[in-house]
Write a protein that holds these residues in place. Structure first.
Motif, PDB file in Angstrom:
ATOM      1  N   ARG A   1       1.456   4.376   5.518  1.00  0.00           N
ATOM      2  CA  ARG A   1       1.433   5.828   5.664  1.00  0.00           C
ATOM      3  C   ARG A   1      -0.003   6.341   5.741  1.00  0.00           C
ATOM      4  NH1 ARG A   1       5.147   8.309   0.965  1.00  0.00           N
ATOM      5  NH2 ARG A   1       3.850   6.891  -0.281  1.00  0.00           N
ATOM      6  N   PRO A   2      -0.340   7.156   6.742  1.00  0.00           N
ATOM      7  CA  PRO A   2      -1.670   7.768   6.796  1.00  0.00           C
ATOM      8  C   PRO A   2      -1.684   9.068   5.998  1.00  0.00           C
ATOM      9  CG  PRO A   2      -0.460   8.280   8.804  1.00  0.00           C
ATOM     10  CD  PRO A   2       0.455   7.427   7.968  1.00  0.00           C
ATOM     11  N   ILE A   3      -2.788   9.313   5.288  1.00  0.00           N
ATOM     12  CA  ILE A   3      -3.047  10.617   4.706  1.00  0.00           C
ATOM     13  C   ILE A   3      -4.493  10.980   5.011  1.00  0.00           C
ATOM     14  CG2 ILE A   3      -1.381  10.162   2.846  1.00  0.00           C
ATOM     15  CD1 ILE A   3      -3.756  10.074   0.901  1.00  0.00           C
ATOM     16  N   ILE A   4      -4.849  12.228   4.804  1.00  0.00           N
ATOM     17  CA  ILE A   4      -6.225  12.686   5.035  1.00  0.00           C
ATOM     18  C   ILE A   4      -6.818  13.146   3.719  1.00  0.00           C
ATOM     19  CG2 ILE A   4      -7.623  14.536   6.056  1.00  0.00           C
ATOM     20  CD1 ILE A   4      -5.855  14.329   8.551  1.00  0.00           C
ATOM     21  N   TYR A   5      -8.028  12.672   3.435  1.00  0.00           N
ATOM     22  CA  TYR A   5      -8.797  13.159   2.294  1.00  0.00           C
ATOM     23  C   TYR A   5      -9.842  14.136   2.805  1.00  0.00           C
ATOM     24  CZ  TYR A   5     -12.455  13.405  -1.230  1.00  0.00           C
ATOM     25  OH  TYR A   5     -13.402  13.864  -2.116  1.00  0.00           O
ATOM     26  N   SER A   6      -9.889  15.333   2.231  1.00  0.00           N
ATOM     27  CA  SER A   6     -10.914  16.302   2.601  1.00  0.00           C
ATOM     28  C   SER A   6     -10.925  17.424   1.559  1.00  0.00           C
ATOM     29  CB  SER A   6     -10.669  16.868   4.005  1.00  0.00           C
ATOM     30  OG  SER A   6     -11.842  17.491   4.506  1.00  0.00           O
ATOM     31  N   GLY A   7     -11.663  18.490   1.860  1.00  0.00           N
ATOM     32  CA  GLY A   7     -11.743  19.643   0.979  1.00  0.00           C
ATOM     33  C   GLY A   7     -11.962  20.905   1.787  1.00  0.00           C
ATOM     34  N   SER A   8     -11.634  22.029   1.187  1.00  0.00           N
ATOM     35  CA  SER A   8     -11.717  23.293   1.920  1.00  0.00           C
ATOM     36  C   SER A   8     -13.134  23.633   2.353  1.00  0.00           C
ATOM     37  CB  SER A   8     -11.152  24.434   1.060  1.00  0.00           C
ATOM     38  OG  SER A   8     -11.892  24.566  -0.151  1.00  0.00           O
TER      39      SER A   8
ATOM     40  N   LEU B   1       0.833  -1.209   0.000  1.00  0.00           N
ATOM     41  CA  LEU B   1       0.000   0.000   0.000  1.00  0.00           C
ATOM     42  C   LEU B   1       0.866   1.257   0.000  1.00  0.00           C
ATOM     43  CD1 LEU B   1      -2.725  -0.967   2.643  1.00  0.00           C
ATOM     44  CD2 LEU B   1      -2.944  -1.018   0.137  1.00  0.00           C
ATOM     45  N   GLN B   2       0.521   2.189  -0.871  1.00  0.00           N
ATOM     46  CA  GLN B   2       1.186   3.481  -0.870  1.00  0.00           C
ATOM     47  C   GLN B   2       0.759   4.307   0.343  1.00  0.00           C
ATOM     48  OE1 GLN B   2       3.427   4.824  -3.186  1.00  0.00           O
ATOM     49  NE2 GLN B   2       3.572   2.760  -4.027  1.00  0.00           N
ATOM     50  N   PHE B   3      -0.503   4.132   0.766  1.00  0.00           N
ATOM     51  CA  PHE B   3      -1.030   4.862   1.918  1.00  0.00           C
ATOM     52  C   PHE B   3      -2.405   4.317   2.277  1.00  0.00           C
ATOM     53  CE2 PHE B   3      -2.132   7.272  -1.942  1.00  0.00           C
ATOM     54  CZ  PHE B   3      -3.518   7.292  -1.866  1.00  0.00           C
ATOM     55  N   PHE B   4      -2.908   4.732   3.435  1.00  0.00           N
ATOM     56  CA  PHE B   4      -4.318   4.567   3.802  1.00  0.00           C
ATOM     57  C   PHE B   4      -4.881   5.962   3.995  1.00  0.00           C
ATOM     58  CE2 PHE B   4      -7.866   4.470   6.682  1.00  0.00           C
ATOM     59  CZ  PHE B   4      -8.631   3.426   6.184  1.00  0.00           C
ATOM     60  N   ALA B   5      -6.019   6.244   3.343  1.00  0.00           N
ATOM     61  CA  ALA B   5      -6.624   7.579   3.411  1.00  0.00           C
ATOM     62  C   ALA B   5      -7.744   7.616   4.440  1.00  0.00           C
ATOM     63  CB  ALA B   5      -7.162   8.003   2.048  1.00  0.00           C
ATOM     64  N   LEU B   6      -7.615   8.515   5.395  1.00  0.00           N
ATOM     65  CA  LEU B   6      -8.672   8.780   6.377  1.00  0.00           C
ATOM     66  C   LEU B   6      -9.616   9.802   5.749  1.00  0.00           C
ATOM     67  CD1 LEU B   6      -6.233   9.005   9.362  1.00  0.00           C
ATOM     68  CD2 LEU B   6      -8.056   7.290   9.195  1.00  0.00           C
ATOM     69  N   ASP B   7     -10.845   9.371   5.487  1.00  0.00           N
ATOM     70  CA  ASP B   7     -11.824  10.153   4.731  1.00  0.00           C
ATOM     71  C   ASP B   7     -12.588  11.093   5.660  1.00  0.00           C
ATOM     72  OD1 ASP B   7     -13.857  11.069   3.130  1.00  0.00           O
ATOM     73  OD2 ASP B   7     -14.502   9.107   2.434  1.00  0.00           O
ATOM     74  N   VAL B   8     -12.419  12.391   5.469  1.00  0.00           N
ATOM     75  CA  VAL B   8     -13.095  13.391   6.312  1.00  0.00           C
ATOM     76  C   VAL B   8     -13.920  14.286   5.398  1.00  0.00           C
ATOM     77  CG1 VAL B   8     -12.802  15.219   8.014  1.00  0.00           C
ATOM     78  CG2 VAL B   8     -11.172  13.323   7.935  1.00  0.00           C
TER      79      VAL B   8
END
Length: 284
Positions: A194-201, A166-173
């Motif tokens: 690696r954790p990353i966060i998915y979100s938007g402004s 896995l390149q990363f796991f995305a925490l969906d917000v």
């Protein structure tokens, strides 16, 4: 987020719409057959006669906005060394034909991100391992996410033998979801992923509240479909211009990806189109 399916498979969101979650469970969505023709460009006007009966798209609502399909620009050779931005797919839909992934690679995609648990649960999806294998066999890099970030542990476990790929796991917000916590971020990292966060402004501050400025150390997978270049899509994770929020999109905290189009019908499967910073990814 990620492979939104608020409407039927293949429907395109109007550029600039707010990200919404799929309402269709990937475990119950109908599998679609891979088109044999070589795709010089992505085409959203696939005739109904070419689709399996179970996967036909409903006619657009009267007066609905429509947009032209973006052309798939050649990716160029990235096998030896990645450079710049790369094209990425995210989807929560079943894909049963290995040739679908082979075609995606031929069309310049280099990363496949999938929802790894059953929708509205933390139960592993039986399509996760087979689809990750097909993607890897085609030469794509892989990553996963869960719509509910509290399912992070089950989401990583669902990848089975491919967790170390896995390149990363995305925490969906996003709207309708739950806030991310430091325990979630640390939990993902503790697995070696690696954790990353998915979100938007337009979503982050309202959902995170008082903790909105506490996660700028976590890489951001942003979303902004407001100025999508439909005339011809070249991957560029800095387009449209990044908007500062949550401490991100500033010097030292620039986003590592941007979701640029929702619910695009690619070879019979609804996907979201993204650009990722190639320097964040690792060559398999």
């Amino acid at each position: 987020m990620l492979a939104t399916l608020a409407v039927a498979v293949g429907a395109l969101s109007v550029a600039g719409a707010v990200a919404t979650s799929p309402s269709v469970s990937p475990g119950t969505a109908a599998a679609v057959e891979h088109s044999e023709r070589s795709l010089a460009r992505l085409d959203t006007s696939i005739e109904a006669s070419e689709q399996p009966a179970a996967a036909q798209e409903p006619a657009p609502a009267e007066g609905a906005n429509t947009v032209a399909a973006p052309e798939v620009a050649p990716q160029g050779a990235v096998e030896a060394r990645l450079a710049g931005s790369v094209k990425a797919i995210d989807s929560a839909n079943p894909i049963t034909d290995p040739a679908w992934f082979t075609q995606a690679y031929a069309d310049g995609f280099r990363l496949y991100v999938m929802h790894s648990v059953m929708w509205d649960s933390c139960t592993a999806w039986d399509r996760t391992v087979p689809q990750l294998k097909m993607a890897l066999d085609a030469g794509l890099m892989i990553a996963v996410y869960t719509r509910d970030p509290r399912c992070w542990e089950a989401g990583i476990a669902a990848t089975g033998p491919y967790a170390n790929r896995l390149q990363f796991f995305a925490l969906d917000v996003e709207n309708g979801g739950v806030p991310v916590t430091r325990a979630m971020v640390d939990g993902v990292a503790s697995t070696g992923v690696r954790p990353i966060i998915y979100s938007g402004s337009g979503m982050w501050d309202g959902l995170q509240g008082a903790t909105a400025g506490s996660f700028s150390d976590v890489p951001l997978w942003d979303t902004d479909t407001s100025v999508f270049p439909f005339a011809g899509w070249e991957p560029d994770h800095l387009a449209p211009a990044p908007v500062a929020y949550g401490g991100w999109n500033a010097p030292g905290t620039m986003r590592i990806a941007n979701q640029q189009q929702f619910e695009f019908s690619y070879n019979g499967v609804a996907i979201d189109l993204n650009s990722f910073d190639a320097s964040f990814l690792t060559v398999p």
